[in-house]
Design a protein around this motif. Structure first.
Motif, short mmCIF file in Angstrom:
data_model
loop_
_atom_site.label_atom_id
_atom_site.label_comp_id
_atom_site.label_asym_id
_atom_site.label_seq_id
_atom_site.Cartn_x
_atom_site.Cartn_y
_atom_site.Cartn_z
N UNK A 145 -16.05 -5.52 -3.10
CA UNK A 145 -17.39 -5.04 -2.35
C UNK A 145 -16.83 -4.09 -1.36
N UNK A 146 -16.06 -3.89 -1.26
CA UNK A 146 -16.36 -2.39 -0.06
C UNK A 146 -16.62 -1.17 -0.46
N UNK A 147 -17.20 -0.89 -1.40
CA UNK A 147 -17.93 -0.21 -2.10
C UNK A 147 -19.22 0.35 -1.59
N UNK A 148 -20.04 1.35 -0.85
CA UNK A 148 -19.79 2.64 -0.73
C UNK A 148 -18.32 2.74 -0.54
N UNK A 149 -18.25 4.10 -1.13
CA UNK A 149 -17.49 4.93 -0.26
C UNK A 149 -16.85 6.21 -0.01
N UNK A 150 -16.96 6.52 1.20
CA UNK A 150 -16.54 7.63 1.30
C UNK A 150 -15.08 9.25 0.48
N UNK A 151 -15.22 9.74 0.77
CA UNK A 151 -13.76 10.36 0.57
C UNK A 151 -13.06 11.40 1.69
#
Length: 503
Positions: A145-151
């Motif tokens: 549910x939280x996608x997308x991500x930053x690294x």
């Protein structure tokens, strides 16, 4: 009939074992690594420390209309997202972030906002990469549910990296260079956790389940054959444990006899780790039970929340759940303290919280006779093995219902411990992880007791690798010789001895 069955077992163990012996060796070796280096994770307490405190603001909109906009909303959180307060609503696998001042949907974080978060946490030397949907360290479906991500990269000596959800603006994962390095030969190998396969949960689940099942059947066949060979050898004069004379076959048989029970138990329990409700209960309430426990939809409970009393003080997160149709607000402070309040901001003490929990249980499990709530020892077997918070409570329901475990801070259901789930937990924890009473609080002793059979299982698997390689070479050599004789006969050469006419 028995002879034909034994012959079939020999064929199955020999040839399927050739394909699985390397898998066995990899599982034992990676299991040993996992004893010392588990898969990276970010505990909720650490997440709270990393989040920016919510800026006090009396102009927050009421949360109830926000929850209505998300069908099946189950939880709502107030967090500071990229410099402004935001409601994060989750339900039915959907996550939405809404501006807490206007109630309007918020777009995903931009690269500039992600970089600002990285530098807020780590300082001016930090950097950010993304957004991206999948990465090896956020491939689990709970992150979907939280996608997308930053690294976010700290660029420090430990190689610290954080994963920031572009949707919610929350930091949900943390890894360090040593963890990433050890997890490739550890959890990634052990769980077949490669990103292209793992990002499709159904494909990964079916693949690993069938692979584990085949390996389990190979181990069972080997156990049966090992016992049969031992009984045969004991009829020799003088009696022996094995009649194999070749060193590799001899050691394979002897190590199989010595470590066979552990190998079989470990493989069976590893297969059960992929059960996911196939044979045993998953320890979760049914949708009807969860709805009855909440008492009403979250949006209805949120109507009792006064938005002007939500923020205030050094608070990093406010989580709202419905319990017996009452809103329970759990306030997580930056100093690590936790406080329960109702919709008007009044503190909910333990007695009132216990009454709400018992009311919810009576509605969702009417056949149970839950009358008391007991604290859970943080060092108890299930608490450590399941990763329950230190605020966990146990509610015994008597013979007519399951034991229930809830988070005393929020009232959230943790586990429905019915007889099926309890049996599964004992089989899995006892045979696969060693998380049992007496060992769960003695990690050094537990590691030692598991390392010894893991080493024996690894050596046993290596003998199978060598035997399988030799078998393949012999088979390839015979096939090559057969083709050569066929070509010779086609060219008018001499027939094989077995095909020459008798005089």
């Amino acid at each position: 009939m028995a002879a034909r069955l034994l012959e079939a077992l020999v064929w199955f163990h020999r040839w399927i074992g050739v394909a699985t012996c390397l898998i066995f060796a990899a599982w034992f070796a990676s299991g040993a690594v996992m004893l010392f280096q588990p898969f990276p994770s970010l505990p909720h307490a650490a997440q709270i420390e990393l989040q920016a405190p919510i800026v006090p603001d009396a102009d927050l909109v009421a949360p109830a209309p926000v929850a209505v906009a998300v069908p099946g909303a189950e939880t709502l959180r107030l967090v500071q997202r990229a410099g402004r307060p935001a409601y994060v609503v989750e339900g039915d696998g959907v996550l939405r972030a809404m501006d807490a001042r206007t109630g309007t949907p918020l777009p995903p974080l931009s690269s500039a906002q992600a970089l600002a978060e990285a530098r807020r946490i780590f300082g001016p030397g930090a950097s950010a990469a993304g957004p991206f949907a999948y990465d090896q360290w956020v491939v689990h479906n709970r992150f979907d549910p939280a996608r997308p991500f930053y690294r976010l990269d700290a660029n420090d000596a430990q190689g610290t990296q954080l994963y920031l959800s572009a949707r919610s603006g929350e930091v949900l994962q943390r890894t360090r260079r040593s963890e990433r390095a050890w997890n490739w030969p550890g959890a990634v190998l052990h769980w077949v956790y490669v990103t292209p396969l793992r990002k499709d949960w159904r494909a990964w689940d079916a693949s690993v389940w069938w692979l584990s099942l085949v390996c389990m059947l190979v181990a069972i066949a080997g156990m049966v054959l090992g016992i049969v060979r031992m009984l045969t050898a004991r009829r020799l004069h003088p009696p022996r444990l094995t009649f194999f004379r070749g060193p590799w076959l001899r050691w394979h048989h002897l190590l199989g006899l010595g470590a066979g029970v552990f190998v079989l138990g470990w493989i069976v329990s590893g297969w059960l780790s992929m059960d996911h409700g196939r044979l045993f209960s998953r320890g979760m309430p049914t949708p009807a039970q969860a709805q009855a426990y909440a008492g009403c939809p979250l949006a209805q409970a949120l109507r009792q929340v006064d938005a002007t009393r939500l923020a205030g003080g050094a608070i990093s997160e406010i989580s709202v759940t419905a319990l017996a149709c009452r809103p329970v607000l759990t306030r997580f402070a930056t100093d690590g303290s936790v406080e329960r309040v109702d919709g008007a901001g009044r503190r909910i003490d333990d007695a009132a919280m216990r009454a709400l929990v018992l009311r919810g249980i009576a509605a969702s499990w009417p056949q149970a006779s839950a009358t008391s709530i007991l604290p859970v020892d943080p060092d108890a077997t299930y608490a450590l093995a399941e990763g329950w918070p230190r605020s966990a409570w146990r509610i015994p329901s008597g013979a007519a219902g399951p034991d229930l475990y809830v988070d005393g801070n929020s009232g959230r259901l943790l586990t429905v411990m019915d007889s099926s789930r309890a049996a599964y937990a004992w089989v899995y924890y006892a045979l696969h992880t060693g998380n049992v009473p007496g060992l769960v609080t003695r990690p050094a002793l537990r590691r030692l007791l598991l390392l010894l059979p893991l080493a024996a299982g690894f050596l046993f698997s290596i003998t199978g690798v060598v035997l399988g390689w030799r078998r393949l070479r012999v088979s390839a050599s015979r096939s090559s010789d057969g083709r050569a004789r066929g070509r010779a006969r086609g060219a008018g050469g001499p027939a094989p001895h077995s095909q020459r006419p008798r005089r």
